[in-house]
Design a protein around this motif. Sequence first.
Motif, PDB file in Angstrom:
ATOM      1  N   ASP A  50     -87.837  40.162  65.256  1.00  0.00           N
ATOM      2  CA  ASP A  50     -86.891  40.243  64.151  1.00  0.00           C
ATOM      3  C   ASP A  50     -85.455  40.122  64.666  1.00  0.00           C
ATOM      4  N   THR A 109     -94.001  37.270  64.896  1.00  0.00           N
ATOM      5  CA  THR A 109     -93.219  37.733  63.758  1.00  0.00           C
ATOM      6  C   THR A 109     -92.885  39.207  63.937  1.00  0.00           C
ATOM      7  N   GLU A 120     -85.881  31.360  67.014  1.00  0.00           N
ATOM      8  CA  GLU A 120     -87.273  31.627  66.673  1.00  0.00           C
ATOM      9  C   GLU A 120     -87.984  32.076  67.936  1.00  0.00           C
TER      10      GLU A 120
END
Length: 138
Positions: free
Chosen positions: A30, A44, A38
């Motif tokens: 994050d 994620t 990315e």
Amino acid sequence: ADAVAGVECPRVLGLESVNPLVTSGQWLPDMRLRAGAEDAFGDTPGAQPRRRGWDEIVASQPDIIVVSCCGRSAKEAVEEVALHLVSKSGFDSLPAMRARPPRLFFVGHAYYSRPGPRVIDGVEQLAALIHPGRFPAW
């Protein structure tokens, strides 16, 4: 997040350990997203830190490598990489290492080790490393 809206998002490999190789997880993916990047593995927010093989690291083809060894200073992280990674086959051919200057960064673990107010400083530090010239240097 607004400050990095619309910028190119390079693939960033975050390492919590180099021996064994462990990619960072939890809130760190994050932090990379908020800093305008990315995750090189597509992790994620909330993903677990994962032990990786060297072949996986090479296959991830990171544009930038950020080493923040758990419980270590940036200087100690430099020593770990020199000892365990620099001589590995394919290290010099990673996109991060082919860039001029190389995009290999060492940061102290303090801004990344636990969720809390210092995470904001960590995001700002990452943004400055990932997008030099767009953010004040740390």
